[in-house]
Design a protein around this motif. Sequence first.
Motif, mmCIF file in Angstrom:
data_model
loop_
_atom_site.group_PDB
_atom_site.id
_atom_site.type_symbol
_atom_site.label_atom_id
_atom_site.label_comp_id
_atom_site.label_asym_id
_atom_site.label_seq_id
_atom_site.Cartn_x
_atom_site.Cartn_y
_atom_site.Cartn_z
ATOM 1 N N LEU A 128 24.922 49.282 32.418
ATOM 2 C CA LEU A 128 25.477 50.098 32.113
ATOM 3 C C LEU A 128 26.629 49.973 31.613
ATOM 4 C CD1 LEU A 128 25.134 53.397 34.997
ATOM 5 C CD2 LEU A 128 25.043 53.662 32.521
ATOM 6 N N LEU A 129 27.491 49.044 32.586
ATOM 7 C CA LEU A 129 28.663 48.975 31.796
ATOM 8 C C LEU A 129 28.420 47.812 30.135
ATOM 9 C CD1 LEU A 129 31.971 48.191 32.596
ATOM 10 C CD2 LEU A 129 30.914 45.787 34.043
ATOM 11 N N LEU A 130 27.063 46.894 30.341
ATOM 12 C CA LEU A 130 27.190 45.745 29.105
ATOM 13 C C LEU A 130 26.622 47.306 27.902
ATOM 14 C CD1 LEU A 130 26.033 43.917 27.586
ATOM 15 C CD2 LEU A 130 23.778 43.855 28.682
ATOM 16 N N MET A 163 24.254 53.547 20.129
ATOM 17 C CA MET A 163 23.679 53.398 21.553
ATOM 18 C C MET A 163 23.035 54.387 22.117
ATOM 19 S SD MET A 163 23.355 51.393 23.820
ATOM 20 C CE MET A 163 24.067 50.502 23.103
ATOM 21 N N PHE A 164 23.959 55.975 21.838
ATOM 22 C CA PHE A 164 22.833 57.518 22.393
ATOM 23 C C PHE A 164 22.082 57.930 22.108
ATOM 24 C CE2 PHE A 164 23.036 62.068 22.235
ATOM 25 C CZ PHE A 164 23.476 62.122 24.182
ATOM 26 N N THR A 165 21.722 57.559 20.594
ATOM 27 C CA THR A 165 20.318 58.430 20.068
ATOM 28 C C THR A 165 19.401 57.303 20.599
ATOM 29 O OG1 THR A 165 21.188 57.271 18.091
ATOM 30 C CG2 THR A 165 21.503 59.555 18.137
ATOM 31 N N ALA A 166 19.668 56.000 20.620
ATOM 32 C CA ALA A 166 18.691 55.242 20.822
ATOM 33 C C ALA A 166 18.274 55.081 22.292
ATOM 34 C CB ALA A 166 19.391 53.627 20.688
ATOM 35 N N GLY A 167 19.400 55.396 23.178
ATOM 36 C CA GLY A 167 18.843 55.342 24.503
ATOM 37 C C GLY A 167 17.583 56.810 25.194
ATOM 38 N N ALA A 186 6.766 49.941 36.112
ATOM 39 C CA ALA A 186 7.047 49.516 34.715
ATOM 40 C C ALA A 186 7.671 50.226 34.119
ATOM 41 C CB ALA A 186 6.275 48.475 34.440
ATOM 42 N N ALA A 187 7.423 51.638 33.957
ATOM 43 C CA ALA A 187 7.343 53.040 33.083
ATOM 44 C C ALA A 187 9.200 53.186 33.567
ATOM 45 C CB ALA A 187 6.849 53.850 33.016
ATOM 46 N N ARG A 188 9.027 53.509 34.597
ATOM 47 C CA ARG A 188 10.264 53.704 35.752
ATOM 48 C C ARG A 188 11.227 52.618 35.449
ATOM 49 N NH1 ARG A 188 11.840 57.866 37.504
ATOM 50 N NH2 ARG A 188 13.344 57.847 39.979
ATOM 51 N N ALA A 189 11.761 51.624 35.035
ATOM 52 C CA ALA A 189 12.557 50.383 34.887
ATOM 53 C C ALA A 189 13.084 50.419 33.487
ATOM 54 C CB ALA A 189 11.472 49.350 35.156
ATOM 55 N N LEU A 190 11.783 51.171 32.286
ATOM 56 C CA LEU A 190 12.071 51.193 31.221
ATOM 57 C C LEU A 190 12.920 52.429 31.141
ATOM 58 C CD1 LEU A 190 11.922 50.691 27.892
ATOM 59 C CD2 LEU A 190 9.848 51.826 28.101
ATOM 60 N N GLN A 191 12.644 53.628 31.838
ATOM 61 C CA GLN A 191 13.603 54.357 32.267
ATOM 62 C C GLN A 191 14.517 54.198 32.303
ATOM 63 O OE1 GLN A 191 11.205 57.215 34.803
ATOM 64 N NE2 GLN A 191 11.599 59.346 33.205
ATOM 65 N N GLY A 192 14.821 53.440 33.239
ATOM 66 C CA GLY A 192 16.418 52.937 33.735
ATOM 67 C C GLY A 192 17.941 52.623 32.524
ATOM 68 N N VAL A 193 16.992 51.859 31.438
ATOM 69 C CA VAL A 193 16.930 51.251 30.551
ATOM 70 C C VAL A 193 17.487 51.804 29.378
ATOM 71 C CG1 VAL A 193 16.997 50.011 28.590
ATOM 72 C CG2 VAL A 193 15.660 49.069 30.617
ATOM 73 N N GLY A 194 16.213 53.361 29.093
ATOM 74 C CA GLY A 194 17.009 53.814 28.296
ATOM 75 C C GLY A 194 18.140 54.723 28.599
ATOM 76 N N GLY A 195 18.359 55.148 30.066
ATOM 77 C CA GLY A 195 19.024 55.798 30.612
ATOM 78 C C GLY A 195 20.795 55.398 30.384
ATOM 79 N N ALA A 196 20.088 54.399 30.803
ATOM 80 C CA ALA A 196 21.898 53.954 30.693
ATOM 81 C C ALA A 196 22.111 53.312 29.254
ATOM 82 C CB ALA A 196 21.407 52.469 31.181
ATOM 83 N N MET A 197 21.601 53.306 28.489
ATOM 84 C CA MET A 197 21.960 53.190 26.852
ATOM 85 C C MET A 197 22.593 54.848 26.897
ATOM 86 S SD MET A 197 18.789 50.988 25.413
ATOM 87 C CE MET A 197 19.214 51.181 23.532
#
Length: 475
Positions: free
Chosen positions: A72-74, A87-91, A113-124
């Motif tokens: 989130l911070l990054l 950043m929002f649309t990419a997320g 693994a897919a849940r981890a990728l969800q976390g990346v998109g959610g943070a973005m």
Amino acid sequence: MTALTSSPTRTPHRTYSRWASLVVLCAGALMTILDGTIVTVAMPAMQTDLGFSGAGLAWVVNAYLIPFGGLLLLAGRLGDLLGRKRMFTAGIAVFTVASVLCGLATSRGLLVAARALQGVGGAMASAVVLGMLVALFPEPREQARAIAVFSAVGAGGATLGTFLGGALTQALSWHWIFLINLPIGVVAWLAAVRVLSPEPGAGIRDGADYPGAALVTGALMLTVYVIVGSGDRGRTATLLQAALALALFVAFAVRQTRTERPLLRPRLFRSRLLTGANAVQILMVATMYGFQFIGALYIQRVLGFGELATGLAFLPAPVVIGVLMMTLSARTVGRFGAYPVLLTGLVLIAGGMALLSRARADGSYATDVLPPMLLLAAGFAAAMPPLTGLAMSGAPEEDAGLASGLFNTTQVVGGSLGLAALSTLAASRTGTLLARGAELVPATAEGYRLAFRVATGIAVAALVLAGAMLRPRNR
């Protein structure tokens, strides 16, 4: 003279665009917020289908929280540099694709693994929302209204996720709690591209501290990992990992004071409001997560409710939160000020948790759950908008994305910390009573009561901290 005469003709269009943008931001944030709770009721079905062990099942939640909290911070800072709309649309795109992968998962590894990728998109997507909102609504009264709407969507969505998870799992299957994000995500992405105004960032060369980004992202991910997995490891391993996370934070802090282009400018923390609001949020969200998750377990394991009935039991909370935030929040903050409204909300939260701590093994939903739930919902509806406003008011506009990411980060850390600590306390107390020969349901209820009593203490601590740090200073 020309500008003065032409201004009225442009104002309606700008106003419409701003509120349309708010709808888009709320829709995008709602997806990520729902996903934090929608899996809760569906987890037993996932365990049966995919053969998760008890410890392994926790990673359906943990795999999402760790990258979400860690990035989130990054993501907030990159939003300031690259453009928040970008950043929002990419997320949203990453989150939607990951949701489809989750829904199609036929193995434990693919789901995690897919849940981890969800976390990346959610943070973005989540990291930049508050920064965009504050930029859209600079006028204090309108900003208060916009924050109230956004907070209502967030708070209501978190509780609504419990209902949707139960309804979709019982009516269709657990796969649909993820697949439902596909049409929502596509519509949200298309609307974001069309409605949101482009915000050119400062440029990746202006403020990109890559070593600092690696240090703080590693520290945050490890912190969330330590918190959410503390019950599965020994004390020594947990302490060593916590020490490593602290060392990474220290190294990051030292670097930020020495580098020419810091990722997190130290001046941000000179703001009493921003620092205090984030500290209060950690405690407040820890309390509310205790209600959200431990409360759902009490309803299922002690009162004997099924999946759909548990979801329905939580529906009054988002209704109360939505109604109060949409109709009263901005008005009360405008009339009485953010500080007294925040304190009132925290008092209601502490009172609701205190009532919940009296829940009995032979209790009922109408007497033991519904009254404290309504108090907690009213308290959160009163406290969250002014707390958000105070946090964002402490950051300059050029750091709004970073401040937004920081506020979301402390929300995740507070929720993870509250969930890990309170669930561990409840399980430990229940285990002790069972070892002494107690029956299962009374022992389980007593474990939950202990968790609720500790959550009451955390809520009181949030009230004291808010009273000390966020009090308005006389001019």
